[in-house]
Design an enzyme around this catalytic site. Structure first.
Site, PDB file in Angstrom:
ATOM      1  N   GLN A  80     -19.900  -9.553  10.012  1.00 33.22           N
ATOM      2  CA  GLN A  80     -18.452  -9.910   9.787  1.00 33.22           C
ATOM      3  C   GLN A  80     -17.927  -8.951   8.562  1.00 33.22           C
ATOM      4  O   GLN A  80     -18.566  -8.631   7.567  1.00 33.22           O
ATOM      5  CB  GLN A  80     -18.356 -11.389   9.176  1.00 33.22           C
ATOM      6  N   CYS A 124      -0.041   5.693   7.236  1.00 29.98           N
ATOM      7  CA  CYS A 124      -1.336   5.240   7.609  1.00 29.98           C
ATOM      8  C   CYS A 124      -1.333   4.219   9.185  1.00 29.98           C
ATOM      9  O   CYS A 124      -0.510   3.345   8.830  1.00 29.98           O
ATOM     10  CB  CYS A 124      -2.054   4.522   6.773  1.00 29.98           C
ATOM     11  N   CYS A 167      -3.041  -0.229   9.089  1.00 32.09           N
ATOM     12  CA  CYS A 167      -2.679  -1.589   9.047  1.00 32.09           C
ATOM     13  C   CYS A 167      -0.997  -1.700   9.891  1.00 32.09           C
ATOM     14  O   CYS A 167      -0.390  -0.516   9.560  1.00 32.09           O
ATOM     15  CB  CYS A 167      -2.147  -1.983   7.495  1.00 32.09           C
ATOM     16  N   CYS A 202       1.067  -1.192  -0.018  1.00 30.71           N
ATOM     17  CA  CYS A 202      -0.085   0.130   0.014  1.00 30.71           C
ATOM     18  C   CYS A 202       0.733   1.306   0.043  1.00 30.71           C
ATOM     19  O   CYS A 202       1.684   1.107   0.695  1.00 30.71           O
ATOM     20  CB  CYS A 202      -1.004  -0.060   1.206  1.00 30.71           C
ATOM     21  N   PHE A 212     -25.012 -13.919  21.565  1.00 31.55           N
ATOM     22  CA  PHE A 212     -24.549 -12.911  20.972  1.00 31.55           C
ATOM     23  C   PHE A 212     -24.853 -13.065  19.412  1.00 31.55           C
ATOM     24  O   PHE A 212     -23.729 -12.883  18.333  1.00 31.55           O
ATOM     25  CB  PHE A 212     -22.971 -12.612  21.245  1.00 31.55           C
ATOM     26  N   CYS A 222     -12.638 -12.725  18.423  1.00 30.44           N
ATOM     27  CA  CYS A 222     -11.897 -11.839  17.661  1.00 30.44           C
ATOM     28  C   CYS A 222     -10.649 -11.286  18.625  1.00 30.44           C
ATOM     29  O   CYS A 222     -10.050 -10.556  18.387  1.00 30.44           O
ATOM     30  CB  CYS A 222     -12.599 -10.677  17.285  1.00 30.44           C
ATOM     31  N   ASP A 248     -29.325 -11.571  21.770  1.00 29.50           N
ATOM     32  CA  ASP A 248     -28.394 -10.357  21.965  1.00 29.50           C
ATOM     33  C   ASP A 248     -28.865  -9.264  22.620  1.00 29.50           C
ATOM     34  O   ASP A 248     -29.960  -8.892  22.667  1.00 29.50           O
ATOM     35  CB  ASP A 248     -28.106 -10.249  20.297  1.00 29.50           C
TER      36      ASP A 248
END
Length: 465
Positions: free
Chosen positions: A273, A90, A93, A84, A303, A422, A324
C-alpha cells in the site's frame, strides 16, 4: 503513482475557442462543449464543471478531442490554487486545482456511477475517507541522465517529457531526500538523455531502492551506485536492466516492515500500500468486516502479497490461507512467525488462470480479495458459483460431477467476502457477479490514498444468508 510515460497525442494547436465545462471525466479531465453550441466534446485537463474556459484543440481522443486549457474565463467556486509549484507542468497529479471536499465528493460519485452502470444504483456508498499528502512511503519516479545534475520526477500529462520535481509534495521526507540524492548521483551511472526508473520504498530500517536502467553500468557506474547507497544511507539497492532479472548491488541492512504486529522481510520492489496511513485505513475496514466471525474461523486472502491483511487477521485469531502469483511475496509471507506456527498458509498460484473453485472454497467462513486494477473476474465468478445463488434458487450441482447417480450439491460458499479494489469500474463488475450469485452488499467505503489523482480505492463487504 508511477512514472510510466503517457502516450503523446498532441498536434499543432488550432485557433482558441470558448467552451462550457459540464462534468469531470473519470480521469479528471473537464468535459466541455463549445459555448456557441454544437456537439464537439473536449477533454480539458485543469478545467472544472461550471467553468467557462478558452481552450485550444489538440487532436482526437476517443469520442472527442483533447484540448489544452488556455484560460479560465469564469472560474468554479470549487477551484483552488494548486499547492505544488510543479502542478502546471507535472502529470503526476490530476486534480490539485479542485477543493479537497469537492475532490472527496467526486471520488465517491465515481464509485456511485460505476455501480449504477452495473445496475447497482441503489447501493449506499459511504463518504470518502481522504488521506493527506506527504505520506507516500512507496513511489515510482522517472530518471533521466544529464551531464551535471540528473532529472528525477514524473512525466508531463499526455507526454513523454520527464519533469523534474524537486519540491514534490507526495513523498515522505526520507523519500523526498532520496530523490535529491538521485539527482546528484545520476550522472555517475546514467548517460545524458538516457532514461530509467526508480522504485523507492521506505521501510522501518531504511529505504529499499530498486533501479531499472536501460543498459548495464560499467565499473565506474557501479562505484557510483555503491556511493549512492552509502551517501543516502539506503537499506538495500537492487538493479535491473531493461526490466530483466534483479541484481543485488548493496545490502547494508535488511529492509523490514511490520504487518499486523509481525516483522516481514520483503523482496525488492514488492507490492505494498502506498502509505502507512492508507494501509492502516484499509486494514481497519477489513478487520471490521470480519468482526462477527468466531475466532478460529478460516479466512482466505486472495492476491495476498506480503500479508497486508492476512497477518492482521491472523493476529485476531483467524486461520489464514493466502494465494498470490508473486512467489517472492509468498516466500516472504511464508517465512513469518505466524506462518511457521501454522496460523498462515501461503501458496503461489495464478488466480487469473487458475481461480479457486467451489470445492476448494468449502469450509471457509470468509474471503478477502485485493486484486490488481483489472479486478478478479474469474475468481469472483467462482466465488459467486460457490455461493447460495439468488434467493429461492435451487442448489447448483457440483462441478465434480455425479455422485451416486445424482448431482452432488455444491458446498456453500463463504459467508463474508471483502473486496478491496483500486479501480471502481472493475470493482462494480465484480460486485455485480457476487450479487448475481446471491450475496448482498452490506457497505461500500471509498478511500482516497492517491492524493490529488483521479484514482480511488474501494472497500466493500458482501454477505449471504
Amino acid at each position: 503513482m508511477t512514472a510510466a510515460p503517457r502516450k503523446s497525442r498532441k498536434r499543432p494547436s488550432s485557433s482558441p475557442l470558448e467552451a462550457i465545462v459540464h462534468a469531470l471525466g473519470d480521469r479528471g479531465d473537464g468535459l466541455a462543449r463549445p459555448a456557441s453550441g454544437g456537439e464537439r466534446l473536449f477533454y480539458v485537463a485543469g478545467a472544472l464543471p461550471g467553468e467557462r474556459v478558452r481552450l485550444r484543440p489538440q487532436g482526437r481522443k476517443g469520442d472527442g478531442e483533447i484540448a489544452e486549457l488556455d484560460a479560465v474565463i469564469e472560474a468554479s467556486a470549487e477551484r483552488v490554487a494548486p499547492p505544488c509549484p510543479h502542478a502546471a507542468l507535472c502529470g503526476g497529479c490530476d486534480l490539485q486545482h479542485l477543493a479537497p471536499d469537492a475532490l472527496a465528493g467526486w471520488k465517491r460519485d465515481k464509485v456511485v456511477r460505476a455501480l449504477a452502470h452495473r445496475g447497482l444504483g441503489t447501493v449506499d456508498v459511504d463518504q470518502t475517507l481522504s488521506l493527506p499528502a506527504g505520506t507516500r512511503r512507496r513511489l515510482s519516479v522517472g530518471l533521466r541522465g544529464r551531464v551535471r545534475h540528473g532529472v528525477c520526477g514524473f512525466f508531463a500529462r499526455e507526454s513523454h517529457r520527464l519533469i523534474d520535481t524537486p519540491h514534490c509534495l507526495l513523498p515522505t521526507p526520507p523519500l523526498a531526500a532520496l530523490m535529491e540524492h538521485l539527482r546528484r548521483a545520476l550522472p555517475g551511472f546514467l548517460a545524458p538523455a538516457a532514461e530509467g526508473t526508480a522504485l523507492m520504498t521506505e521501510t522501518e530500517t531504511g529505504i529499499d531502492l530498486r533501479l531499472d536502467l536501460p543498459t548495464a553500468p560499467e565499473l565506474t557506474g557501479r562505484e557510483a551506485l555503491a556511493a549512492l547507497a552509502e551517501d543516502a544511507d539506503l537499506a538495500r539497492l537492487t538493479l535491473t536492466i531493461a526490466g530483466g532479472s534483479e541484481e543485488p548491488v548493496a545490502l547494508r541492512r535488511a529492509p523490514k516492515l511490520t504487518l499486523g504486529g509481525t516483522p516481514v522481510l520483503p523482496p525488492p520492489g514488492p507490492f505494498l500500500q502506498p502509505s502507512v496511513d492508507g494501509e492502516r485505513a484499509l486494514t481497519d475496514l477489513v478487520l471490521a468486516a470480519f468482526e462477527d466471525l468466531p475466532a478460529g474461523a478460516v479466512i482466505a486472502d486472495l492476491f495476498c502479497g506480503l500479508g497486508t491483511f492476512a497477518l492482521p487477521l491472523a493476529a485476531r485469531g483467524f486461520k489464514l490461507r493466502g494465494w498470490d502469483i508473486e512467489s517472492s511475496a509468498i516466500g516472504a509471507l511464508g517465512a513469518t512467525a505466524p506462518a511457521r506456527a501454522g496460523k498462515v498458509q501461503a501458496t503461489t498460484r495464478d488466480l487469473f488462470r487458475r481461480p479457486l473453485v467451489a470445492e476448494e472454497l468449502a469450509g471457509w467462513s470468509g474471503v478477502v480479495l485485493d486484486p490488481p486494477r483489472a479486478g478478479a473476474k474469474a475468481q469472483v465468478e467462482a466465488l459467486a458459483a460457490a455461493g447460495p445463488g439468488p434467493l429461492g434458487a435451487p442448489v447448483r450441482p457440483s462441478i465434480l460431477g455425479i455422485v451416486g447417480g445424482a448431482p452432488a450439491a455444491a458446498a456453500p460458499g463463504p459467508s463474508v467476502i471483502v473486496l478491496v479494489s483500486c479501480a471502481p469500474a472493475s470493482f462494480a463488475r465484480d460486485a455485480r457477479a457476487l450479487v448475481d450469485g446471491g450475496y448482498r452488499i452490506d457497505w461500500v467505503r471509498p478511500v482516497d490514498q492517491f492524493t490529488w489523482s483521479h484514482h480511488v480505492e474501494v472497500v466493500a463487504r458482501f454477505s449471504r444468508g
